[in-house]
Design a protein around this motif. Structure first.
Motif, mmCIF file in Angstrom:
data_model
loop_
_atom_site.group_PDB
_atom_site.id
_atom_site.type_symbol
_atom_site.label_atom_id
_atom_site.label_comp_id
_atom_site.label_asym_id
_atom_site.label_seq_id
_atom_site.Cartn_x
_atom_site.Cartn_y
_atom_site.Cartn_z
ATOM 1 N N LEU A 106 0.676 -1.213 0.124
ATOM 2 C CA LEU A 106 -0.026 0.009 0.048
ATOM 3 C C LEU A 106 0.983 1.079 -0.116
ATOM 4 C CD1 LEU A 106 -2.776 1.413 0.178
ATOM 5 C CD2 LEU A 106 -2.620 1.160 2.675
ATOM 6 N N LEU A 107 1.878 1.461 0.732
ATOM 7 C CA LEU A 107 2.838 2.480 0.979
ATOM 8 C C LEU A 107 3.620 2.687 -0.337
ATOM 9 C CD1 LEU A 107 4.422 2.226 4.667
ATOM 10 C CD2 LEU A 107 2.478 3.886 3.562
ATOM 11 N N PHE A 108 4.066 1.651 -1.161
ATOM 12 C CA PHE A 108 4.662 1.826 -2.289
ATOM 13 C C PHE A 108 3.470 2.431 -3.542
ATOM 14 C CE2 PHE A 108 5.632 0.455 -6.610
ATOM 15 C CZ PHE A 108 6.781 0.571 -6.703
ATOM 16 N N GLY A 109 2.418 1.928 -3.358
ATOM 17 C CA GLY A 109 1.356 2.691 -4.292
ATOM 18 C C GLY A 109 1.221 4.024 -4.118
ATOM 19 N N LEU A 110 1.099 4.474 -2.665
ATOM 20 C CA LEU A 110 0.888 5.756 -2.436
ATOM 21 C C LEU A 110 2.051 6.743 -2.869
ATOM 22 C CD1 LEU A 110 -0.753 5.566 1.140
ATOM 23 C CD2 LEU A 110 -1.839 6.195 -1.036
ATOM 24 N N THR A 111 3.509 6.291 -2.595
ATOM 25 C CA THR A 111 4.504 7.121 -2.954
ATOM 26 C C THR A 111 4.632 7.176 -4.506
ATOM 27 O OG1 THR A 111 6.074 5.105 -2.870
ATOM 28 C CG2 THR A 111 5.840 6.057 -0.891
ATOM 29 N N HIS A 112 4.059 6.484 -5.282
ATOM 30 C CA HIS A 112 4.075 6.702 -6.686
ATOM 31 C C HIS A 112 2.803 7.021 -7.148
ATOM 32 C CE1 HIS A 112 7.554 4.226 -5.921
ATOM 33 N NE2 HIS A 112 8.263 4.917 -7.173
ATOM 34 N N ALA A 113 1.910 7.580 -6.455
ATOM 35 C CA ALA A 113 0.520 8.009 -6.887
ATOM 36 C C ALA A 113 0.672 9.348 -7.702
ATOM 37 C CB ALA A 113 -0.365 8.264 -5.741
ATOM 38 N N LYS A 114 -0.188 9.726 -8.485
ATOM 39 C CA LYS A 114 -0.100 11.027 -9.275
ATOM 40 C C LYS A 114 -0.799 12.281 -8.614
ATOM 41 C CE LYS A 114 0.797 9.240 -13.790
ATOM 42 N NZ LYS A 114 0.573 9.536 -15.242
ATOM 43 N N ILE A 126 0.202 15.309 -5.464
ATOM 44 C CA ILE A 126 1.116 16.097 -4.654
ATOM 45 C C ILE A 126 0.665 15.910 -3.143
ATOM 46 C CG2 ILE A 126 2.324 18.252 -4.018
ATOM 47 C CD1 ILE A 126 1.753 18.772 -6.981
ATOM 48 N N VAL A 127 1.540 15.415 -2.193
ATOM 49 C CA VAL A 127 1.568 15.515 -0.738
ATOM 50 C C VAL A 127 2.211 16.615 -0.054
ATOM 51 C CG1 VAL A 127 1.607 14.450 1.491
ATOM 52 C CG2 VAL A 127 0.960 12.976 -0.882
ATOM 53 N N PRO A 128 1.659 17.690 0.489
ATOM 54 C CA PRO A 128 2.389 18.717 0.873
ATOM 55 C C PRO A 128 3.344 18.245 1.944
ATOM 56 C CG PRO A 128 0.111 19.351 0.687
ATOM 57 C CD PRO A 128 0.251 18.152 0.259
ATOM 58 N N GLY A 129 4.469 18.656 1.998
ATOM 59 C CA GLY A 129 5.478 18.160 3.042
ATOM 60 C C GLY A 129 6.006 16.768 2.988
ATOM 61 N N GLY A 130 5.653 16.068 1.873
ATOM 62 C CA GLY A 130 5.959 14.647 1.603
ATOM 63 C C GLY A 130 7.347 14.703 0.909
ATOM 64 N N ARG A 131 8.016 13.583 1.037
ATOM 65 C CA ARG A 131 9.286 13.326 -0.031
ATOM 66 C C ARG A 131 8.963 13.173 -1.372
ATOM 67 N NH1 ARG A 131 14.352 11.023 2.391
ATOM 68 N NH2 ARG A 131 14.555 12.838 4.031
ATOM 69 N N SER A 136 8.131 17.074 -16.310
ATOM 70 C CA SER A 136 6.891 16.479 -15.974
ATOM 71 C C SER A 136 5.754 17.116 -17.075
ATOM 72 C CB SER A 136 6.423 16.810 -14.578
ATOM 73 O OG SER A 136 5.203 16.534 -14.113
ATOM 74 N N ASP A 137 4.897 16.020 -17.162
ATOM 75 C CA ASP A 137 3.708 16.257 -17.947
ATOM 76 C C ASP A 137 2.479 16.661 -16.990
ATOM 77 O OD1 ASP A 137 4.761 15.781 -20.470
ATOM 78 O OD2 ASP A 137 4.629 13.685 -20.248
ATOM 79 N N ASP A 138 2.551 16.557 -15.732
ATOM 80 C CA ASP A 138 1.478 16.707 -14.677
ATOM 81 C C ASP A 138 1.687 17.108 -13.488
ATOM 82 O OD1 ASP A 138 2.813 14.755 -13.417
ATOM 83 O OD2 ASP A 138 1.475 13.250 -13.850
ATOM 84 N N LEU A 139 3.113 17.783 -13.195
ATOM 85 C CA LEU A 139 3.396 18.499 -11.952
ATOM 86 C C LEU A 139 3.575 17.643 -10.857
ATOM 87 C CD1 LEU A 139 1.979 21.867 -12.291
ATOM 88 C CD2 LEU A 139 4.441 21.471 -12.540
ATOM 89 N N ALA A 140 3.407 16.256 -11.001
ATOM 90 C CA ALA A 140 3.268 15.244 -9.951
ATOM 91 C C ALA A 140 4.142 14.242 -10.289
ATOM 92 C CB ALA A 140 1.864 14.764 -9.586
ATOM 93 N N THR A 141 4.448 13.838 -11.501
ATOM 94 C CA THR A 141 5.237 12.802 -11.771
ATOM 95 C C THR A 141 6.691 13.313 -12.582
ATOM 96 O OG1 THR A 141 3.464 11.367 -12.360
ATOM 97 C CG2 THR A 141 5.501 10.618 -13.182
ATOM 98 N N TRP A 142 7.815 13.389 -11.983
ATOM 99 C CA TRP A 142 8.977 13.879 -12.401
ATOM 100 C C TRP A 142 10.034 12.917 -13.128
ATOM 101 C CZ3 TRP A 142 9.026 18.852 -13.354
ATOM 102 C CH2 TRP A 142 8.031 19.634 -12.544
#
Length: 116
Positions: free
Chosen positions: A1-9, A11-16, A62-68
């Protein structure tokens, strides 16, 4: 589950933030620009773990500002250069498009690039 969240499209403020290879994004004090095709480009100071400053300027797209996607260094440090040597702080690099040359140029402003 955590892997899926870290690669989701989203932005999590304050996240890595990780790039598409799973590495932490390394583009400190950076700026984002958009090209004529609508792709976003993020340029920022690259800070290697073994030194505080002077690592150059890294570039991501990036094409979507979330995936770089990481593209390496847009500006490599040059030993003994007055502004971009490994001994200099490179903050807030500026990127401009030259219509005459049909290419982008990146450089740290001299007033912002200071010796350590």
């Amino acid at each position: 589950l955590l892997f899926g969240l870290t690669h989701a499209k989203y932005i999590v403020p304050g996240g890595r933030w990780h790039d598409t290879d799973g590495n932490l994004i390394n583009a400190h004090a950076g700026g984002v620009t958009v090209d004529k095709e609508g792709k976003f480009w993020w340029f920022g100071e690259y800070k290697p773990e073994d030194q505080v400053e002077g690592g150059g300027v890294s570039v991501y797209s990036s094409d979507d500002l979330a995936t770089w996607e990481h593209h390496g260094l847009a500006l490599q440090p040059i030993p003994e250069h007055p502004y971009i040597s490994p001994k200099n702080i490179i903050q807030r690099p500026k990127v401009v498009y030259s219509e005459e040359l049909d290419k982008y140029e990146v450089s740290p402003p001299p007033s912002q690039s200071q010796p350590r």
